[in-house]
Write an enzyme that holds these catalytic residues in place. Structure first.
Site, mmCIF file in Angstrom:
data_model
loop_
_atom_site.group_PDB
_atom_site.id
_atom_site.type_symbol
_atom_site.label_atom_id
_atom_site.label_comp_id
_atom_site.label_asym_id
_atom_site.label_seq_id
_atom_site.Cartn_x
_atom_site.Cartn_y
_atom_site.Cartn_z
ATOM 1 C CG HIS A 272 -1.627 2.392 2.219
ATOM 2 N ND1 HIS A 272 -1.289 1.066 2.213
ATOM 3 C CD2 HIS A 272 -0.999 2.937 3.290
ATOM 4 C CE1 HIS A 272 -0.496 0.812 3.238
ATOM 5 N NE2 HIS A 272 -0.305 1.929 3.918
ATOM 6 C CG ASP B 126 -8.067 2.207 2.372
ATOM 7 O OD1 ASP B 126 -8.387 2.212 3.574
ATOM 8 O OD2 ASP B 126 -6.883 2.254 1.971
ATOM 9 C CD GLN C 266 -4.571 7.926 7.573
ATOM 10 O OE1 GLN C 266 -4.457 8.527 8.632
ATOM 11 N NE2 GLN C 266 -3.909 6.808 7.319
ATOM 12 C CE LYS D 277 -3.921 3.221 9.125
ATOM 13 N NZ LYS D 277 -2.514 3.631 9.186
ATOM 14 C CB CYS E 18 2.543 2.570 2.277
ATOM 15 S SG CYS E 18 3.512 1.722 3.499
#
Ligand code: PMP
Length: 407
Positions: A123, A200, A203, A226, A365
């Site tokens: 991202h 990261d 997600q 999220k 993104c």
């Protein structure tokens, strides 16, 4: 673990009852943000109605209550990710903030000649902060390329590692394709050359419960919005030793021990990295969101979402001209990133919206991925545990209609 009861679960989400453009809402944009259950909304209301006060400073009762609830949430987050200590959880405004914090604070310790490796599946929020960091400290940014199937070129990764490598940045799951990256392999290999790894987890967090100690990951970031929590709050997990070494990122109130114009000393962890009044209600609600998801159970959530993904994949593959991007369902989370030959994803998205179906179109993104496939973007349907096969049927019928309208 409690039995998975989809009807009961759906009743927890007031927004799922609403209509959009006269149709029942079918919300398939969960990878962008998840919907919020009543339990979490009630937690936010309860804070503002009953104990709204600034934390960590007041002697009065409301301030104590707010501080206790906020610190309780930190412990819930710590337990969820199995961090060794609560002060290794830094509450941030989200993943973007968490990554920028590391890029500034840890990045300030890198110099010219150092190399950092970033995956091609990132991202923008896990690319741009590192580019900005490299401009400042002269470190060299190298890319781990991706393969046609939406997975990383691990051979290239292993070859690129050297004693010059200081950091590796990779997402646990790609938001554009759903790819689950082999983060354990990446962490182990990076540690062999003494490089640090930032994963990261934005997600991945809604689908997979990461154990930061088992992974031995150095930095892990998530956004509450999220995973059934509110926007504007998230966390950075980092090992204590790293947080101790890193200089503060932002200066201000709450992050100091003593301030004078001659010299300021910083507060201990986690406060050193939490300048200013935080999103108090948000932090507390993040804890409530984790409670909510645990009530259902992460294993049940993962199994059910996989079932939805496989079901949707089979149905969409039957449609002429469909191109699906990313790996096979067993190697990704519940993300269906696709195009229809000859059509623009944006047009599909617009027509589907008219039919009450919310999905995301565009580059998500993650422009380098789109560049790799030489496409401007994809349509992305992303599923959550509160979605149903019935909604997938509605989506597939609507998609067929949209295609015939556009061709
Ligand atoms: N990384 C990934 C993989 C994401 O999916 C997202 C959100 N789309 C982000 C980072 C950025 O998260 P936020 O906007 O909540 O800071």
């Amino acid at each position: 673990e409690a039995k998975f009861n989809i009807d009961k679960i759906r009743q927890d989400f007031p927004i799922l009852q609403r209509k959009v453009n006269g149709q029942n809402l079918v919300y398939f944009d969960n990878a962008a943000t998840s919907q919020t259950p009543k339990q979490v909304i009630d937690c936010i209301i309860d804070y503002y109605e009953n104990y709204n006060a600034n934390i960590h400073r007041g002697v009065h009762s409301l301030s104590q209550e707010a501080t206790d609830a906020y610190e309780q949430a930190r412990i819930k987050i710590q337990k969820h990710f199995n961090a060794k200590q609560a002060h290794e959880i830094i509450l941030t405004s989200g993943t973007t903030h968490a990554i920028n914090l590391v890029a500034h604070a840890y990045g300030s310790m890198l110099t010219k000649g150092d190399e950092v490796l970033v995956s091609a599946l990132e991202h923008h929020s896990n690319i741009v902060p590192w580019q900005m960091m490299c401009e400042k400290n002269g470190a060299h940014l190298k890319v781990i390329p991706m393969l046609e199937n939406g997975q990383l070129d691990m051979e290239y990764f292993h070859q690129s590692l050297s004693t010059k490598t200081k950091m590796v940045f990779v997402n646990h799951v790609s938001n554009a394709l759903g790819t689950i990256n082999p983060i354990q392999e990446i962490i182990n290999a990076a540690h062999q050359v003494n490089a640090r790894v930032l994963v990261d987890g934005a997600q991945a967090a809604p689908h997979i419960q990461a154990d930061v100690q088992a992974l031995d990951v150095d930095f892990y970031t998530v956004s509450a919005h999220k995973m059934c929590g509110p926007t504007g709050v998230g966390m950075l997990y980092a090992k204590e030793e790293l947080l101790e070494q890193m200089p503060p990122y932002q200066g201000g109130g709450e992050m100091i021990a003593e301030v004078s114009f001659e010299k300021t000393t910083y507060a201990g962890l986690p406060h050193k990295f939490e300048a200013g009044t935080p999103n108090i209600a948000g932090g507390i609600a993040f804890g409530a969101a984790l409670d909510y998801m645990h009530e259902i159970g992460f294993k049940s959530i993962e199994a059910y979402e996989n079932e939805l993904l496989i079901y949707a994949t089979h149905l969409i593959q039957e449609i002429d001209g469909i191109v699906i991007y990313g790996p096979e369902p067993e190697s990704k989370t519940a993300v269906l990133s696709f195009n229809v030959e000859g059509l623009h994803a944006y047009d599909l998205g617009t027509i589907l919206d008219q039919m009450g179906i919310a999905l995301r179109t565009g580059h998500h993104c993650a422009q380098p991925i789109m560049e790799y496939y030489k496409i401007p973007g994809t349509a992305r349907a992303s599923f959550s545990f509160y979605n149903t096969k019935k909604e997938i049927n509605i989506f597939i019928d609507a998609l067929k209609k949209a295609i015939s309208m556009l061709t």
